[in-house]
Design a protein around this motif. Structure first.
Motif, PDB file in Angstrom:
ATOM      1  N   GLN A 133       8.448  -7.767 -10.411  1.00 54.02           N
ATOM      2  CA  GLN A 133       9.744  -8.414 -10.342  1.00 54.02           C
ATOM      3  C   GLN A 133      10.239  -8.780 -11.731  1.00 54.02           C
ATOM      4  O   GLN A 133       9.479  -9.176 -12.604  1.00 54.02           O
ATOM      5  N   ALA A 134      11.533  -8.632 -11.918  1.00 52.12           N
ATOM      6  CA  ALA A 134      12.142  -9.097 -13.161  1.00 52.12           C
ATOM      7  C   ALA A 134      12.276 -10.613 -13.113  1.00 52.12           C
ATOM      8  O   ALA A 134      12.416 -11.200 -12.051  1.00 52.12           O
ATOM      9  N   ALA A 135      12.225 -11.241 -14.260  1.00 51.62           N
ATOM     10  CA  ALA A 135      12.408 -12.687 -14.313  1.00 51.62           C
ATOM     11  C   ALA A 135      13.842 -13.023 -13.958  1.00 51.62           C
ATOM     12  O   ALA A 135      14.777 -12.450 -14.525  1.00 51.62           O
ATOM     13  N   PRO A 136      14.053 -13.915 -13.005  1.00 48.52           N
ATOM     14  CA  PRO A 136      15.421 -14.255 -12.641  1.00 48.52           C
ATOM     15  C   PRO A 136      16.136 -14.980 -13.768  1.00 48.52           C
ATOM     16  O   PRO A 136      15.548 -15.732 -14.529  1.00 48.52           O
ATOM     17  N   VAL A 137      17.418 -14.724 -13.870  1.00 43.50           N
ATOM     18  CA  VAL A 137      18.246 -15.406 -14.861  1.00 43.50           C
ATOM     19  C   VAL A 137      18.704 -16.728 -14.261  1.00 43.50           C
ATOM     20  O   VAL A 137      19.160 -16.765 -13.122  1.00 43.50           O
ATOM     21  N   PRO A 138      18.575 -17.821 -14.981  1.00 34.94           N
ATOM     22  CA  PRO A 138      19.050 -19.097 -14.422  1.00 34.94           C
ATOM     23  C   PRO A 138      20.514 -19.016 -14.044  1.00 34.94           C
ATOM     24  O   PRO A 138      21.341 -18.488 -14.793  1.00 34.94           O
ATOM     25  N   GLY A 139      20.848 -19.493 -12.853  1.00 32.60           N
ATOM     26  CA  GLY A 139      22.227 -19.442 -12.395  1.00 32.60           C
ATOM     27  C   GLY A 139      23.076 -20.543 -13.022  1.00 32.60           C
ATOM     28  O   GLY A 139      22.574 -21.608 -13.380  1.00 32.60           O
ATOM     29  N   ARG A 140      24.367 -20.274 -13.147  1.00 31.74           N
ATOM     30  CA  ARG A 140      25.312 -21.261 -13.660  1.00 31.74           C
ATOM     31  C   ARG A 140      26.447 -21.375 -12.647  1.00 31.74           C
ATOM     32  O   ARG A 140      27.332 -20.501 -12.600  1.00 31.74           O
ATOM     33  N   PRO A 141      26.461 -22.423 -11.818  1.00 26.12           N
ATOM     34  CA  PRO A 141      27.491 -22.544 -10.781  1.00 26.12           C
ATOM     35  C   PRO A 141      28.911 -22.457 -11.338  1.00 26.12           C
ATOM     36  O   PRO A 141      29.805 -21.937 -10.667  1.00 26.12           O
ATOM     37  N   GLY A 142      29.118 -22.928 -12.567  1.00 22.16           N
ATOM     38  CA  GLY A 142      30.455 -22.898 -13.138  1.00 22.16           C
ATOM     39  C   GLY A 142      31.015 -21.500 -13.290  1.00 22.16           C
ATOM     40  O   GLY A 142      32.238 -21.306 -13.300  1.00 22.16           O
ATOM     41  N   ASP A 143      30.131 -20.494 -13.427  1.00 24.87           N
ATOM     42  CA  ASP A 143      30.600 -19.119 -13.548  1.00 24.87           C
ATOM     43  C   ASP A 143      31.258 -18.625 -12.266  1.00 24.87           C
ATOM     44  O   ASP A 143      32.017 -17.651 -12.279  1.00 24.87           O
ATOM     45  N   PHE A 144      30.961 -19.279 -11.142  1.00 22.91           N
ATOM     46  CA  PHE A 144      31.429 -18.813  -9.833  1.00 22.91           C
ATOM     47  C   PHE A 144      32.684 -19.533  -9.342  1.00 22.91           C
ATOM     48  O   PHE A 144      33.078 -19.361  -8.188  1.00 22.91           O
ATOM     49  N   ARG A 145      33.318 -20.296 -10.180  1.00 17.95           N
ATOM     50  CA  ARG A 145      34.491 -21.057  -9.746  1.00 17.95           C
ATOM     51  C   ARG A 145      35.598 -20.110  -9.279  1.00 17.95           C
ATOM     52  O   ARG A 145      35.933 -19.129  -9.934  1.00 17.95           O
ATOM     53  N   LEU A 146      36.171 -20.417  -8.122  1.00 14.11           N
ATOM     54  CA  LEU A 146      37.282 -19.666  -7.546  1.00 14.11           C
ATOM     55  C   LEU A 146      38.528 -20.550  -7.524  1.00 14.11           C
ATOM     56  O   LEU A 146      38.418 -21.763  -7.327  1.00 14.11           O
ATOM     57  N   ALA A 147      39.679 -19.951  -7.709  1.00 11.90           N
ATOM     58  CA  ALA A 147      40.919 -20.711  -7.626  1.00 11.90           C
ATOM     59  C   ALA A 147      41.947 -19.941  -6.820  1.00 11.90           C
ATOM     60  O   ALA A 147      42.011 -18.704  -6.865  1.00 11.90           O
ATOM     61  N   ALA A 182      46.454 -14.983   1.138  1.00  8.90           N
ATOM     62  CA  ALA A 182      45.995 -15.841   0.040  1.00  8.90           C
ATOM     63  C   ALA A 182      45.053 -15.057  -0.854  1.00  8.90           C
ATOM     64  O   ALA A 182      44.555 -13.985  -0.488  1.00  8.90           O
ATOM     65  N   THR A 183      44.819 -15.625  -2.020  1.00 10.96           N
ATOM     66  CA  THR A 183      43.940 -15.040  -3.024  1.00 10.96           C
ATOM     67  C   THR A 183      42.976 -16.105  -3.525  1.00 10.96           C
ATOM     68  O   THR A 183      43.383 -17.242  -3.748  1.00 10.96           O
ATOM     69  N   LEU A 184      41.719 -15.757  -3.666  1.00 10.39           N
ATOM     70  CA  LEU A 184      40.765 -16.616  -4.365  1.00 10.39           C
ATOM     71  C   LEU A 184      40.201 -15.788  -5.505  1.00 10.39           C
ATOM     72  O   LEU A 184      39.481 -14.813  -5.273  1.00 10.39           O
ATOM     73  N   LYS A 185      40.529 -16.177  -6.713  1.00 10.27           N
ATOM     74  CA  LYS A 185      40.152 -15.365  -7.868  1.00 10.27           C
ATOM     75  C   LYS A 185      39.155 -16.101  -8.744  1.00 10.27           C
ATOM     76  O   LYS A 185      39.313 -17.284  -9.042  1.00 10.27           O
ATOM     77  N   LEU A 186      38.120 -15.372  -9.178  1.00 16.20           N
ATOM     78  CA  LEU A 186      37.148 -15.930 -10.111  1.00 16.20           C
ATOM     79  C   LEU A 186      37.853 -16.260 -11.421  1.00 16.20           C
ATOM     80  O   LEU A 186      38.586 -15.429 -11.969  1.00 16.20           O
ATOM     81  N   THR A 187      37.643 -17.462 -11.925  1.00 11.65           N
ATOM     82  CA  THR A 187      38.395 -17.936 -13.087  1.00 11.65           C
ATOM     83  C   THR A 187      37.645 -17.778 -14.404  1.00 11.65           C
ATOM     84  O   THR A 187      38.263 -17.864 -15.470  1.00 11.65           O
ATOM     85  N   THR A 188      36.349 -17.567 -14.355  1.00 14.55           N
ATOM     86  CA  THR A 188      35.567 -17.468 -15.580  1.00 14.55           C
ATOM     87  C   THR A 188      35.923 -16.195 -16.345  1.00 14.55           C
ATOM     88  O   THR A 188      36.112 -15.136 -15.747  1.00 14.55           O
ATOM     89  N   ALA A 189      35.979 -16.301 -17.656  1.00 11.78           N
ATOM     90  CA  ALA A 189      36.258 -15.131 -18.476  1.00 11.78           C
ATOM     91  C   ALA A 189      35.102 -14.150 -18.408  1.00 11.78           C
ATOM     92  O   ALA A 189      33.934 -14.533 -18.230  1.00 11.78           O
TER      93      ALA A 189
END
Length: 494
Positions: free
Chosen positions: A92-106, A365-372
């Motif tokens: 298994q590859a080492a998992p990358v720590p998740g960042r909830p902020g990357d998943f913000r939808l607007a 409606a639209t929910l779009k990921l906001t992270t660059a």
């Protein structure tokens, strides 16, 4: 069968949709209102005696506001110029720590005015009534071939396959599956006993379609196939009681240059160029619809490069209420609808078209990921450990507080630095964003990097997870080329 087992069974089907349905085979705001549409919508519905030269959507339709970035996520062993990364089987590859902020939808631009105008122009049909109108017989159990295609470890409860022409279709590729077990905790929909299952397919074949000046309106010429146009996505609703199904074409509403409400297939500008191809006339790609969740009245469809497009089952438009395709039906706006012409869509010359489909469901409606984005384009199915994730697949966790799960399919052979990530959202936050003002955000409450294992033809597939779900605290994943799900025994990166 009890509710928990049915819910997990449906979620399992959702993960394996690409494989299992081989046997079943046959945004700032996405679909945002075009410039000036808000002001024009306030003017009310177009008059019946409007000019009889409504242009086709390819003539004047503005871009829908989503990135036009093809991320087809087809089964691919090795990317262009790449070398498969090798690992020992099971490593298994080492998992990358998740960042909830990357998943913000607007929430994107408000589409209610456009949908309201379309609602006033066309007849509607509820899902219960649509299920009663299901007209395509399915294959059932033994009629669907050899059970071995599902693999030896996956017990099959019921086997369903599409009708002949859908079964053999090279145009439509099934991708996502959801159903009333996701939509309602009690698994009942209205007064119907149909227990609907919904399958999304994307248009993968457009013979004769061109960006070049090879012929104006080339897709409506008599010499081209009905499949020429990019039709985007259709959803097939299956009635379990009658074992029949019906297709619904997904669409997005816009106001054309004559100030009339119209609709087109999802992200499907045909790109009629009169010379050199430019961004304004380049044919757009349809979306992949790699994941779908039905929750309450809303259908959430993944748009890989952008986020999710949202549809309302209370807004299904019926362009053939008398069920007689040979006779055009009058519409509430004083026009008529034609469901025999399979090469046109939307309002054209005071007639409504729908590529031949009786039912059309507009995006609400639209929910779009906001992270660059981070690290450049992701068009080669590559992903990055931080920055905007890809919306490759969706699932629903109804254990505890209801949560939507969004995750990535990644091919590190094509570049990128991530095995893939998943993020989880409270459904209460998702619903609030859909029903709130533009910009209303839905924050992920957790995210994880994906560990994986397994090989196919000597290639390690630890970076090619095609689906993930969580049930009662346990995570399950589906890997590319595997018909079965496997339980994740190690911890995700958190």
């Amino acid at each position: 069968m009890g509710l928990p087992s049915r819910s997990i069974h449906l979620a399992a089907c959702a993960l394996a949709a690409g494989a299992l349905l081989t046997g079943l085979v046959p945004a700032a705001g996405a679909a945002a209102a075009p410039p000036g549409a808000t002001a024009r919508a306030a003017a009310g519905p177009a008059l019946p005696n409007a000019r009889a030269d409504d242009p086709p959507p390819t003539d004047d339709m503005p871009d829908d506001g989503f990135d036009d970035e093809h991320e087809g996520e087809q089964d691919d062993l090795v990317g262009p110029g790449g070398t498969p990364e090798r690992r020992a089987p099971g490593t298994q590859a080492a998992p990358v720590p998740g960042r909830p902020g990357d998943f913000r939808l607007a929430a994107g631009s408000d589409l209610s005015g456009l949908v309201g105008r379309l609602d006033a122009a066309l007849p509607k049909q509820g899902l219960t009534e649509l299920m009663e109108q299901a007209n395509r017989p399915s294959g059932w159990e033994g009629a669907c071939g050899n059970t071995s295609i599902y693999g030896p470890d996956l017990a099959v409860n019921h086997r369903v396959c599409w009708d002949g022409d859908d079964l053999a279709s090279g145009e439509w590729v099934p991708q996502a599956i959801t159903g009333v077990s996701d939509a309602q905790e009690d698994e009942d929909w209205g007064s119907s006993n149909s227990e609907p299952i919904a399958v999304a397919s994307y248009d993968a074949k457009n013979p004769g379609r061109s960006d070049q000046a090879s012929g104006r309106d080339n897709c409506v010429q008599a010499s081209v196939s009905d499949a020429c146009n990019e039709k985007g996505v259709r959803v097939s609703f299956f009635n379990q009681a009658t074992q029949k199904y019906r297709h619904v074409l997904l669409a997005w509403p816009y106001v054309n240059s004559k100030n009339n409400i119209s609709f087109d297939a999802l992200h499907a500008s045909e790109g009629k160029c009169t010379g050199t191809v430019t961004p304004s006339c380049k044919a757009q790609n349809g979306i992949h619809a790699g994941g779908m969740v039905w929750y309450g009245n809303y259908l959430y469809v993944a748009d890989t490069a952008n986020g999710m497009r949202v549809f309302d089952l209370r807004k299904i438009m019926d362009l053939n209420p008398d069920n007689d395709a040979d006779r055009n039906d009058p519409t509430p706006d004083g026009l008529e609808s034609d469901v025999k012409d399979k090469k046109r869509i939307g309002r054209q010359n005071n007639v409504w078209y729908s590529f031949g489909y009786r039912y059309v469901m507009p995006q609400v409606a639209t929910l779009k990921l906001t992270t660059a984005k981070n690290g450049g384009t992701t068009a080669g199915n590559q992903c990055y450990a931080t920055g905007r994730p890809k919306a490759s697949f969706l699932s629903l966790d109804r254990t505890g507080a209801d949560h939507l799960i969004l995750g990535e399919y990644c091919n590190k052979n094509n570049g990128g630095t991530s095995n893939g990530r998943v993020g989880t959202y409270p459904m209460s936050a998702i619903t609030a964003a859909v029903e709130g003002k533009a910009g209303t955000a839905a924050a992920a409450d957790s995210s994880f990097g994906l560990p994986t294992g397994g090989t196919f033809n000597g290639e390690t597939l630890w970076h090619k997870t095609q689906g993930a779900l969580r049930y009662d605290g346990k995570w399950y994943k589906r890997e590319l080329y595997s018909y079965n799900m496997s339980e994740v025994t190690g911890d995700f990166g958190s």
